[in-house]
Motif scaffolding. Structure first.
Motif, PDB file in Angstrom:
ATOM      1  N   PRO A 124      -1.358  -0.409 -43.057  1.00 51.32           N
ATOM      2  CA  PRO A 124      -1.853   0.791 -42.369  1.00 51.32           C
ATOM      3  C   PRO A 124      -0.706   1.653 -41.828  1.00 51.32           C
ATOM      4  N   TYR A 125      -0.949   2.924 -41.714  1.00 52.46           N
ATOM      5  CA  TYR A 125       0.028   3.855 -41.161  1.00 52.46           C
ATOM      6  C   TYR A 125      -0.727   4.939 -40.402  1.00 52.46           C
ATOM      7  N   THR A 141     -13.151   7.717 -29.734  1.00 52.51           N
ATOM      8  CA  THR A 141     -13.175   6.958 -30.995  1.00 52.51           C
ATOM      9  C   THR A 141     -12.000   5.989 -31.089  1.00 52.51           C
ATOM     10  N   ASN A 142     -11.374   5.712 -29.926  1.00 52.48           N
ATOM     11  CA  ASN A 142     -10.244   4.759 -29.852  1.00 52.48           C
ATOM     12  C   ASN A 142      -9.046   5.186 -30.695  1.00 52.48           C
ATOM     13  N   ARG A 143      -8.779   6.490 -30.661  1.00 50.86           N
ATOM     14  CA  ARG A 143      -7.610   7.036 -31.338  1.00 50.86           C
ATOM     15  C   ARG A 143      -6.704   7.670 -30.285  1.00 50.86           C
ATOM     16  N   VAL A 154      -4.230   3.087 -37.468  1.00 48.42           N
ATOM     17  CA  VAL A 154      -4.512   2.026 -38.429  1.00 48.42           C
ATOM     18  C   VAL A 154      -5.237   2.563 -39.669  1.00 48.42           C
ATOM     19  N   HIS A 155      -4.817   3.715 -40.104  1.00 43.05           N
ATOM     20  CA  HIS A 155      -5.432   4.302 -41.296  1.00 43.05           C
ATOM     21  C   HIS A 155      -5.013   3.498 -42.526  1.00 43.05           C
TER      22      HIS A 155
END
Length: 159
Positions: A124-125, A141-143, A154-155
Motif C-alpha cells: 500500500p502507498y 472515514t479514518n483518513r 493504505v491505498h
C-alpha cells in the motif's frame, strides 16, 4: 492405351510417364489392380495436413507436416524406418534449430511475463481521494487531511 474409367489423377500422371508400348502391354485386370492401389490413397485425409514452400531466395525448400491415425502396416513401417531414419544430419540440424528458436521464444515470453508481474507493487502507498473535499468528512472515514486534500495511507494498487 486401353480405355480406363474413373482414373485417379495421380495414377494418370504416373501412367503417362510409361512408354506407350509398355502401357499397352497391361491387361485390363492389371490396370484395375494398379488403379485400386492408387485409389486406396484417394480420400485418405490426415487430421493435420500442412504443406507449404519456404520462400528462401535462391533455394527451393518445402515443408510438410502430417499427423493422423496410423494406418500403415507393420511391414511398411519397418521399411520406411530403414529408408528414412529419424536421426540423420538434416533432421538433427532442423531439430536443434527448432528447439533453439522455441526455447528462445519461451524464455523471452517468460521473462516479459515475470518482469510485468514483479513490476506491480502490491504494497500500500498513500494517495489522495479526489471526491472528498471536506476535512471533517475525510477524518470521519479514518483518513488524513493534509495540504487541502484527503489522504488514504493504505491505498492498494490492486484496487
Amino acid at each position: 492405351m486401353k480405355s480406363r474409367e474413373h482414373i485417379d489423377p495421380i495414377f494418370e500422371q504416373l501412367f503417362s510417364q510409361i512408354s506407350p508400348e509398355v502401357a499397352d502391354s497391361f491387361t485390363d485386370e492389371q490396370l484395375k489392380a494398379i488403379q485400386r492401389g492408387f485409389g486406396s490413397q484417394v480420400g485418405a485425409r490426415h487430421f493435420l495436413d500442412i504443406r507449404f514452400s519456404l520462400p528462401i531466395p535462391r533455394l527451393r525448400f518445402y515443408l510438410v507436416l502430417l499427423a493422423g491415425s496410423e494406418r500403415r502396416s507393420q511391414q511398411r513401417l519397418r521399411n520406411e524406418k530403414a529408408r528414412y531414419p529419424l536421426f540423420n544430419t538434416g533432421n538433427i540440424i532442423f531439430l536443434i534449430g527448432f528447439l533453439t528458436i522455441l526455447l528462445s521464444c519461451s524464455f523471452t515470453i517468460f521473462s516479459f511475463f515475470w518482469s510485468s508481474l514483479s513490476s506491480i507493487s502490491t504494497s500500500p502507498y498513500p494517495t489522495s481521494i479526489p471526491w472528498i473535499v471536506d476535512k471533517s468528512e475525510c477524518e470521519h472515514t479514518n483518513r488524513t487531511w493534509h495540504d487541502e486534500k484527503c489522504w488514504d495511507d493504505v491505498h492498494s494498487p490492486m484496487f
